[in-house]
Design an enzyme around this catalytic site. Structure first.
Site, PDB file in Angstrom:
ATOM      1  CD  GLU A  91      -2.818  -1.296   2.386  1.00 20.68           C
ATOM      2  OE1 GLU A  91      -2.717  -0.432   3.284  1.00 20.68           O
ATOM      3  OE2 GLU A  91      -3.683  -2.194   2.403  1.00 20.68           O
ATOM      4  CG  ASN A 271     -13.879   1.699  14.199  1.00 22.03           C
ATOM      5  OD1 ASN A 271     -12.909   1.624  13.445  1.00 22.03           O
ATOM      6  ND2 ASN A 271     -14.000   0.914  15.264  1.00 22.03           N
ATOM      7  CG  ASP A 313     -15.442  -0.583  10.880  1.00 19.10           C
ATOM      8  OD1 ASP A 313     -14.801   0.223  11.569  1.00 19.10           O
ATOM      9  OD2 ASP A 313     -14.910  -1.368  10.089  1.00 19.10           O
ATOM     10  NE  ARG A 340     -14.738   2.187   6.416  1.00 15.32           N
ATOM     11  CZ  ARG A 340     -13.805   1.703   7.220  1.00 15.32           C
ATOM     12  NH1 ARG A 340     -12.536   2.083   7.080  1.00 15.32           N
ATOM     13  NH2 ARG A 340     -14.092   0.831   8.161  1.00 15.32           N
TER      14      ARG A 340
END
Length: 570
Positions: A91, A271, A313, A340
């Site tokens: 990543e 979260n 989440d 999200r």
């Protein structure tokens, strides 16, 4: 469903990587221009790629136009790194300064290459603590480094920040922020602001109380530490039940952005813990929030909470991108973000007030935006003990951490998008150090409104509405980079790097299969006036860990990472 434990894996880069820095042998080392604060302030016009999202605005936009819509079809490979046989997600975003390119791999390996030729200049393998991988939620990745003066800075999954001499790889200092194995980890790239190395921790799934820390860039000494879940005596502390803040999650696990003109850091928060909202009534600040922070003190200037009392989440950590937005005829200095929770946001970065929020995926968790400017939770779609729900988007979000890009020429944001839903059910839970702290079971399922799992979307910043979309049957987990040549680059799970027309979404160029699916964001940079495009291939990350049956077609995808660099005329 329990979190999966990630195990340390042996790794090979040609011959085994050594635990010592090894400068290049047998050739002259290239020059290295020192990175001043002025250069960081003006990184948008740099020929390199000086920070994780290229510049403080976080827009993943490179202004170079030598590679453009008329000639991108002639893009060819220039060099490729040796394969790194680590079966985890790559990543990393390469950082380029002068002729130097700094890259990291899973398990905290760091290498310096000549950005033009691919010649290895030095390499370093960080020696992880034995229990460092015990409490890693979502793969043992490392997203990159920061550069300042003549130093390079890397954070580690056992919660250290290490400073290196940029030209030799020699360690200058090594500072620990927290002990490993009890829930905390760091996989983000640090951000340098006014002589401080700023970094946030992960660990919300283990009840780790999130924090952002700033270290002195010369010495590694702690300058300040901001807990993203406040205690009862701090502002926002009363939004939690008594004692819940101690294990409240709120991990700020992605690199933030910065406005030099107002000296304000912008950082997203993850979260709350545990996931099951009924166990912690209240708004649960500053979980799922955007924080505006004074970088000299760590004090919060203002906040905006994307999802209150989150039970799905829906982390708020996606890059808060600075962009000037005109909405309904009024200009704003804004933060834009594809969240999200399935909404695309524009927020006034001067005061934290909402400008607009528009859904960009099928969304049944959020029913709209209140008159006060906050998401309205669908209470019917909140799980409870022995209550199972089905809702959209999934816990991986309409967009996960993958970089979006913003192009000031087209006035569009380019968003890697996930179309998936989930079931959730509450289960009893209690906190224990080093163990998952969720209170819910979950399973990803298809989105009934979309036969395609993935897409790349272009969103008009003046309206928040979609301009074009490229859909894919497989998920699209690759980050985006836009360029001044009218292009958007991003990699697919088919292992190919794509060049899109930024205005229309037409595919103008596709690489060969690069050996493994792509989840990293590409970069574009110039050395000696020549433009390059680079990207890591290397499958892993959240999708293979958490997608379950939905991700079955990719369970046998090849792993291992390679860095691929392209240019015109080879």
């Amino acid at each position: 469903m329990k979190l999966k434990k990630t195990t340390l894996t042996s790794c090979v880069l040609g011959s085994a990587l050594l635990a010592l820095a090894i400068p290049g042998i047998g050739h002259a080392m290239p020059s290295y221009p020192p990175v001043t604060q002025s250069r960081l302030d003006n990184a948008a016009s740099s020929p390199g790629w000086l920070m994780f999202n290229r510049d403080y605005a976080g827009d993943d936009y490179a202004p170079y136009s030598a590679i453009n819509t008329s000639n991108v079809a002639s893009l060819k490979p220039v060099w490729t790194s040796p394969k790194v046989n680590i079966p985890h997600g790559f990543e990393n975003v390469p950082i380029i300064n002068g002729d130097y390119m700094f890259v990291t791999t899973p398990l905290d390996h760091l290498m310096a290459f000549d950005a033009k030729t691919g010649k290895l200049l030095w390499k370093y393998t960080y020696k992880l603590a034995g229990d460092a991988t015990k409490t890693i939620c979502c793969d043992v990745n490392n997203r990159g480094v920061a550069v300042y003066d003549d130093m390079v800075y890397m954070a580690t999954i056992d919660n250290h920040v290490v400073a290196f001499d940029a030209k030799t790889g020699k360690v200058a200092w090594n500072s620990a922020l927290y002990k490993p194995g009890v829930g905390y980890s760091i996989d983000e790239a640090p951000l340098i602001v006014d002589g401080k190395v700023v970094v946030g921790v992960g660990g919300g799934e283990y009840g780790a109380r999130g924090f952002i820390a700033a270290l002195d860039a010369k010495t590694g000494k702690l300058a300040w530490k901001l807990h993203t879940i406040p205690s009862p005596s701090e502002p926002g502390g009363k939004t939690w039940p008594a004692g819940a803040y101690k294990h409240g999650g709120g991990s700020p696990w992605m690199t933030g952005t910065y406005d030099p003109s107002t000296k304000t850091l912008f950082w997203g928060v993850g979260n709350p813990g545990p996931w099951l909202a009924s166990t912690r009534p209240g708004h649960n600040l500053y979980s799922d929030s955007l924080l505006a922070i004074d970088p000299s003190t760590g004090k919060i200037k203002w906040h905006y909470q994307y999802t209150r009392n989150d039970t799905w989440d829906y982390d708020g950590v996606n890059t808060p991108t600075l962009s000037n937005v005109t909405y309904k005829g009024k200009p704003y200095k804004a933060i834009v973000e594809a969240n999200r929770n399935g909404y695309f946001y524009a927020i006034n970065r001067e005061d934290g007030k909402l400008i607009y929020a528009k859904p960009f995926v099928h969304d049944t968790s959020i029913t709209g935006i209140s008159a006060g400017g906050h998401a309205i939770n669908n209470t019917a779609n909140q799980p409870g003990l022995d209550k199972q729900i089905t809702t959209c988007p999934s816990f991986l979000g309409g967009k996960n951490w993958w970089a979006a890009a913003v192009d000031p020429k087209t006035n569009m944001a380019y968003v890697p998008t996930l179309h998936a839903c989930m079931t959730m059910k509450g289960v009893p839970t209690s906190y224990a150090a080093g163990l998952p702290y969720l209170g819910e079971t979950f399973q990803m399922i298809p989105d009934p409104t979309s036969p395609d799992l993935g897409s790349v979307q272009a969103i008009d910043l003046s309206t928040g509405k979609q301009v074009w979309e490229y859909k894919t049957k497989a998920p699209w987990n690759g980050g985006m980079t836009a360029t001044g040549g009218g292009l958007v680059f991003s990699g697919g799970t088919d292992g190919k790097l794509y060049g899109f027309d930024a205005k229309t979404g037409k595919i103008l160029w596709t690489s060969a299969n690069l050996g493994s699916p792509i989840i990293a964001a590409p970069v574009s940079y110039e050395v000696d006036g020549k433009q390059y495009v680079a990207v890591w291939s290397g499958w892993g990350g959240v999708w293979p860990l958490w997608s379950g049956k939905l991700g079955a077609p990719l369970t046998k995808a090849p792993t291992g990472g390679q860095l691929h660099v392209f240019a015109l005329n080879g």
